[in-house]
Design a protein around this motif. Structure first.
Motif, PDB file in Angstrom:
ATOM      1  N   ALA A   9       0.847  -1.201   0.000  1.00 35.09           N
ATOM      2  CA  ALA A   9       0.000   0.000   0.000  1.00 35.09           C
ATOM      3  C   ALA A   9       0.884   1.252   0.000  1.00 35.09           C
ATOM      4  CB  ALA A   9      -0.915  -0.008   1.222  1.00 35.09           C
ATOM      5  N   GLU A  10       0.516   2.231  -0.841  1.00 38.69           N
ATOM      6  CA  GLU A  10       1.331   3.442  -0.999  1.00 38.69           C
ATOM      7  C   GLU A  10       1.597   4.118   0.352  1.00 38.69           C
ATOM      8  OE1 GLU A  10       2.947   4.925  -3.503  1.00 38.69           O
ATOM      9  OE2 GLU A  10       2.296   3.673  -5.176  1.00 38.69           O
ATOM     10  N   LYS A  62       2.197   2.878   3.088  1.00 38.92           N
ATOM     11  CA  LYS A  62       3.198   2.169   3.893  1.00 38.92           C
ATOM     12  C   LYS A  62       4.617   2.329   3.341  1.00 38.92           C
ATOM     13  CE  LYS A  62       0.188  -1.336   5.844  1.00 38.92           C
ATOM     14  NZ  LYS A  62      -0.219  -2.753   5.788  1.00 38.92           N
ATOM     15  N   LEU A  63       4.735   2.984   2.184  1.00 39.53           N
ATOM     16  CA  LEU A  63       6.045   3.095   1.528  1.00 39.53           C
ATOM     17  C   LEU A  63       6.798   4.338   1.974  1.00 39.53           C
ATOM     18  CD1 LEU A  63       5.532   2.360  -2.279  1.00 39.53           C
ATOM     19  CD2 LEU A  63       6.592   0.903  -0.553  1.00 39.53           C
ATOM     20  N   THR A  64       8.086   4.184   2.289  1.00 40.28           N
ATOM     21  CA  THR A  64       8.947   5.360   2.368  1.00 40.28           C
ATOM     22  C   THR A  64      10.089   5.162   1.377  1.00 40.28           C
ATOM     23  OG1 THR A  64      10.138   4.445   4.250  1.00 40.28           O
ATOM     24  CG2 THR A  64       8.371   5.979   4.742  1.00 40.28           C
ATOM     25  N   ARG A  65      10.574   6.282   0.815  1.00 40.92           N
ATOM     26  CA  ARG A  65      11.462   6.206  -0.326  1.00 40.92           C
ATOM     27  C   ARG A  65      12.722   7.044  -0.133  1.00 40.92           C
ATOM     28  NH1 ARG A  65       9.356   7.928  -5.022  1.00 40.92           N
ATOM     29  NH2 ARG A  65       8.380   9.582  -3.853  1.00 40.92           N
ATOM     30  N   GLY A  66      13.185   7.121   1.127  1.00 41.51           N
ATOM     31  CA  GLY A  66      14.487   7.654   1.493  1.00 41.51           C
ATOM     32  C   GLY A  66      15.037   8.816   0.674  1.00 41.51           C
ATOM     33  N   TRP A  67      16.266   8.641   0.168  1.00 39.25           N
ATOM     34  CA  TRP A  67      16.956   9.727  -0.539  1.00 39.25           C
ATOM     35  C   TRP A  67      16.154  10.231  -1.731  1.00 39.25           C
ATOM     36  CZ3 TRP A  67      17.826   9.366  -5.643  1.00 39.25           C
ATOM     37  CH2 TRP A  67      17.898   8.090  -6.224  1.00 39.25           C
ATOM     38  N   LEU A  68      15.345   9.336  -2.336  1.00 39.14           N
ATOM     39  CA  LEU A  68      14.606   9.729  -3.531  1.00 39.14           C
ATOM     40  C   LEU A  68      13.534  10.753  -3.176  1.00 39.14           C
ATOM     41  CD1 LEU A  68      14.285   9.261  -6.541  1.00 39.14           C
ATOM     42  CD2 LEU A  68      12.719   7.403  -6.031  1.00 39.14           C
ATOM     43  N   GLY A  83      16.845   4.373   4.211  1.00 37.57           N
ATOM     44  CA  GLY A  83      15.705   5.272   4.027  1.00 37.57           C
ATOM     45  C   GLY A  83      14.495   4.619   3.377  1.00 37.57           C
ATOM     46  N   PHE A  84      14.660   3.410   2.846  1.00 42.89           N
ATOM     47  CA  PHE A  84      13.547   2.767   2.143  1.00 42.89           C
ATOM     48  C   PHE A  84      12.820   1.784   3.059  1.00 42.89           C
ATOM     49  CE2 PHE A  84      16.351   4.346  -1.079  1.00 42.89           C
ATOM     50  CZ  PHE A  84      15.479   4.903  -1.996  1.00 42.89           C
ATOM     51  N   SER A  85      11.510   1.828   3.025  1.00 41.93           N
ATOM     52  CA  SER A  85      10.732   0.932   3.885  1.00 41.93           C
ATOM     53  C   SER A  85      10.658  -0.476   3.305  1.00 41.93           C
ATOM     54  CB  SER A  85       9.317   1.476   4.083  1.00 41.93           C
ATOM     55  OG  SER A  85       8.642   1.588   2.830  1.00 41.93           O
ATOM     56  N   HIS A  86      10.698  -0.581   1.991  1.00 36.97           N
ATOM     57  CA  HIS A  86      10.532  -1.876   1.335  1.00 36.97           C
ATOM     58  C   HIS A  86      11.605  -2.062   0.254  1.00 36.97           C
ATOM     59  CE1 HIS A  86       6.645  -1.238   3.241  1.00 36.97           C
ATOM     60  NE2 HIS A  86       6.430  -2.541   3.137  1.00 36.97           N
ATOM     61  N   LEU A 120       9.865   1.286  -5.116  1.00 36.68           N
ATOM     62  CA  LEU A 120       9.547   2.708  -5.248  1.00 36.68           C
ATOM     63  C   LEU A 120       8.071   3.015  -5.362  1.00 36.68           C
ATOM     64  CD1 LEU A 120      12.426   3.869  -7.614  1.00 36.68           C
ATOM     65  CD2 LEU A 120      12.370   3.804  -5.129  1.00 36.68           C
ATOM     66  N   SER A 163       3.868   1.215  -6.299  1.00 36.05           N
ATOM     67  CA  SER A 163       3.010   0.035  -6.438  1.00 36.05           C
ATOM     68  C   SER A 163       2.002   0.235  -7.556  1.00 36.05           C
ATOM     69  CB  SER A 163       2.222  -0.175  -5.143  1.00 36.05           C
ATOM     70  OG  SER A 163       3.082  -0.534  -4.092  1.00 36.05           O
TER      71      SER A 163
END
Lengths: 153, 153
Positions: free
Chosen positions: A131-132, A134-140, B49-52, B127, B129
């Motif tokens: 699920a969007e 729940k996502l984290t995308r760090g440096w991006l 930094g990334f959750s998945h 990145l 879904s």
């Protein structure tokens, strides 16, 4: 060492990497064809029922790898495993495509970001999503914030 | 032929394939560790930094491939490219894991469905879904309907 061999090849409108949209806001809605080798025909049985597929393929033009690299989305270097860089220890690419239709050994798909002639290693059904929220995308995410944009993928 | 080599190995509680939950309703919330080889340390920069993450790995116990197979979710055979069967022409597995924390070369993750000792080929950031409402899942949805269940992944 593990040996891999192509199960088919990508037919795409891109003959050079510079033609492929990259970085913030890149859209990947270009159509292409996954041309599967005749010996693997039976392996495609029932694939028509899936709307989306994972395609695993080879960055066949990447000659060496780099553990750190600066992606088109940022002006700072990041580790190769935190990016989609082609210069990977094992040069495997992963793309999610939408399956438009099958014609025998040809899978017509939307969302190609590979060069024409790219060797395909595997195809898998895309079954579920994270699920969007729940996502984290760090440096991006940070790079996007600095640039005030949000990529298409 | 393309040669691949491990960038690390999975540490998981599963020592035999029969211990791994499969098929309808299988939950993959087991924790494990991706142990990366020291030479690839720098490639992990900023991965925290990334959750998945996508993990690409080798079905190292699958000795041959079969183009048709009957998955645990169904009583009918399907093509290997329409299933997650381990018996693939190129025995690459793909798992989405949640990154819990990094300790140097160790990535603690949730969602492992690999055997202990599984060779890892690549790690990529997850990145975005495909929206659930846009997904169709062919034979799998039909098999679930016949059995009155919905898988966890």
């Amino acid at each position: 060492m593990i040996e891999m061999r192509p199960i088919g090849f990508v037919r795409s409108p891109y003959s050079e990497t510079k033609q492929i949209p990259k970085g913030c806001g890149a859209k990947h809605d270009v159509e292409g064809v996954l041309e599967i080798l005749p010996e693997f025909d039976q392996g495609l049985t029932d694939i028509e029922g899936f709307s989306h597929l994972f395609v695993l393929w080879v960055f066949h033009q990447a000659e060496a790898f780099a553990l750190l690299g600066t992606p088109p989305t940022d002006d700072r270097p990041h580790g190769v495993f935190a990016t989609r860089s082609p210069y990977r220890p094992n040069p495997i690419g992963l793309t999610v495509v939408e399956l438009l239709r099958r014609e025998g050994l040809l899978l017509h798909v939307r969302g190609v970001d590979m060069l024409d002639g790219t060797p395909i290693l595997d195809i898998k059904p895309y079954l579920s999503s994270v699920a969007e929220e729940k996502l984290t995308r760090g440096w991006l995410a940070e790079a996007e914030e600095r640039r005030g944009s949000r990529p298409g993928r």
